[in-house]
Write a protein that holds these residues in place. Sequence first.
Motif, PDB file in Angstrom:
ATOM      1  N   ARG A  91       2.394   2.227  -3.475  1.00 39.09           N
ATOM      2  CA  ARG A  91       0.891   2.702  -4.335  1.00 39.09           C
ATOM      3  C   ARG A  91       0.762   4.060  -3.857  1.00 39.09           C
ATOM      4  O   ARG A  91       0.869   4.865  -5.219  1.00 39.09           O
ATOM      5  CB  ARG A  91      -0.014   2.299  -3.871  1.00 39.09           C
ATOM      6  CG  ARG A  91      -0.304   0.442  -4.327  1.00 39.09           C
ATOM      7  CD  ARG A  91      -2.361  -0.099  -4.145  1.00 39.09           C
ATOM      8  NE  ARG A  91      -2.230  -1.105  -5.269  1.00 39.09           N
ATOM      9  CZ  ARG A  91      -1.652  -2.452  -4.158  1.00 39.09           C
ATOM     10  NH1 ARG A  91      -1.873  -2.761  -3.108  1.00 39.09           N
ATOM     11  NH2 ARG A  91      -2.199  -3.704  -5.139  1.00 39.09           N
ATOM     12  N   LYS A  92       1.177   4.377  -2.192  1.00 35.61           N
ATOM     13  CA  LYS A  92       1.302   5.366  -2.098  1.00 35.61           C
ATOM     14  C   LYS A  92       2.072   6.366  -2.739  1.00 35.61           C
ATOM     15  O   LYS A  92       2.222   7.725  -3.047  1.00 35.61           O
ATOM     16  CB  LYS A  92       0.486   5.897  -0.542  1.00 35.61           C
ATOM     17  CG  LYS A  92      -0.460   5.347  -0.270  1.00 35.61           C
ATOM     18  CD  LYS A  92      -0.990   5.616   1.381  1.00 35.61           C
ATOM     19  CE  LYS A  92      -1.720   4.729   1.567  1.00 35.61           C
ATOM     20  NZ  LYS A  92      -1.828   4.713   3.183  1.00 35.61           N
ATOM     21  N   LYS A  93       3.417   5.893  -2.696  1.00 34.58           N
ATOM     22  CA  LYS A  93       4.176   7.099  -3.463  1.00 34.58           C
ATOM     23  C   LYS A  93       3.997   6.811  -4.921  1.00 34.58           C
ATOM     24  O   LYS A  93       5.296   7.161  -5.605  1.00 34.58           O
ATOM     25  CB  LYS A  93       5.326   6.102  -2.826  1.00 34.58           C
ATOM     26  CG  LYS A  93       6.040   6.538  -1.386  1.00 34.58           C
ATOM     27  CD  LYS A  93       7.582   5.558  -1.241  1.00 34.58           C
ATOM     28  CE  LYS A  93       7.498   5.524   0.254  1.00 34.58           C
ATOM     29  NZ  LYS A  93       9.137   6.792   0.081  1.00 34.58           N
ATOM     30  N   GLU A 100       0.638  -0.937   0.196  1.00 38.42           N
ATOM     31  CA  GLU A 100       0.089   0.294  -0.279  1.00 38.42           C
ATOM     32  C   GLU A 100       1.296   1.255   0.236  1.00 38.42           C
ATOM     33  O   GLU A 100       0.387   1.942  -0.787  1.00 38.42           O
ATOM     34  CB  GLU A 100      -0.996   0.293   1.335  1.00 38.42           C
ATOM     35  CG  GLU A 100      -1.981  -1.143   1.014  1.00 38.42           C
ATOM     36  CD  GLU A 100      -3.044  -0.932  -0.102  1.00 38.42           C
ATOM     37  OE1 GLU A 100      -3.322   0.739  -0.543  1.00 38.42           O
ATOM     38  OE2 GLU A 100      -3.399  -1.767  -0.709  1.00 38.42           O
ATOM     39  N   THR A 101       2.012   1.509   0.953  1.00 43.70           N
ATOM     40  CA  THR A 101       2.627   2.245   0.992  1.00 43.70           C
ATOM     41  C   THR A 101       2.829   2.823  -0.930  1.00 43.70           C
ATOM     42  O   THR A 101       3.928   4.153  -1.242  1.00 43.70           O
ATOM     43  CB  THR A 101       3.677   2.054   2.031  1.00 43.70           C
ATOM     44  OG1 THR A 101       3.843   1.675   3.122  1.00 43.70           O
ATOM     45  CG2 THR A 101       4.763   3.502   2.523  1.00 43.70           C
TER      46      THR A 101
END
Length: 408
Positions: free
Chosen positions: A13-15, A10-11
């Motif tokens: 993806r956020k990046k 998820e991290t």
Amino acid sequence: MDEFRLKKAETLRKKGTPPYAAKCDRTHTLEEGKGSKDGTKIRTAGRVMLFREMGGMIFATLQDHTGRLQVAWKADEIPEEEFKNVQEFVDLGDIIGISGERFTTKKGEPTILVKEWTMLSKALRQPPEKWHGIADQETAWRQRYLDLMSNRETYDRFLFRSLFLRRLREFYWAHDFIEVETPVLTNAASGALATPFVTHHKGYDLDVFLRIAAGETFQKECLVGGFDRTFEVARCFRNEGLDPSHLQDFTMVEHYAAYWDYEQNMAFTEEMLSIILKDLMGTTKLQIPNREGKLLAVDFKPPWPRASIAELIQRDCGIDIHSTATANALRAEIVKKKIRLEVDIASLERGNLIDQLYKKVSRPKIVQPTFLTNHPTDLSPLARLNDDDPAITDRFQLVVGGWEIVNA
């Protein structure tokens, strides 16, 4: 799934970095990268099998279909944030893409000094504890992907099977055989003695069987229709017990050649298998497990010995099946010799008695490739009768290491 790995995905993806990339354009496989000269620019990919930090460097071992190769990140060679990303996001089992330059470490290890990297597929499960070899056979069978990833021997076995079937087809084609594809669903389970799987055809409102052999009737119809030589690599199904020589679904290869007798068929089989094994293995000498799992040294170099079933039985237990013309007479000899067969012999006919006796006293002793010939007529009632002696048939089996691998 591992919640920490999920959070990492998820991290990413956020990046703005997809944890599951659409593609990776490689310039080299790992084996090609390993064989390149120092200084070569390389872009490659693989699964992370080892991962360790040493001061200002991170080392990882990647694996692809060709082998393994070490890669390394140096803190002073890439931006600080990228180095931290490697530390934070790369786990065992991940598939990553890297680009960099090949060099050789002081210990002589071919290595890629990574300049850029990307996550190609984030593993969401922790690899098994025995990452470097699945020891539990049940796990290996039920989760074959883990077995393939961690046991190179398993991977090579899959690869050998594919190459063997390719070379087998090429050999048939080179000898003017054509490949045919025959029905899997049949109205009658023919071609062998076996219990079939039964299913229902809704369109015809008819029970049908999954084939138990490789389209014998259909291939013979091809010959009747004018084809000279045919073969099929066929998936077959038998609803019976399970052991190292019997699976419920398995691959059978079957061929037919007009105008050949069984002697020519034996010569063709001998040539085909010996040449294919020599091509693939570099030798005709192999080790194969017998029915007890013991490895046996076997040499497929022709010519292979030929022996009649009567000769083997008489050699191995002293019973002359030619002089025991009835089931009762043979049964009496078996009892007299105190031979205990694996089945109740009270109701067996003479053909089945011969078969069970051979499997008990002779088959386990056959190690080297051996053609078994001259089967008695009551053992093989549907086979062609021998012109000179109608009490025997023109058929053969190939037995290796106690296994029957060809039946004709």
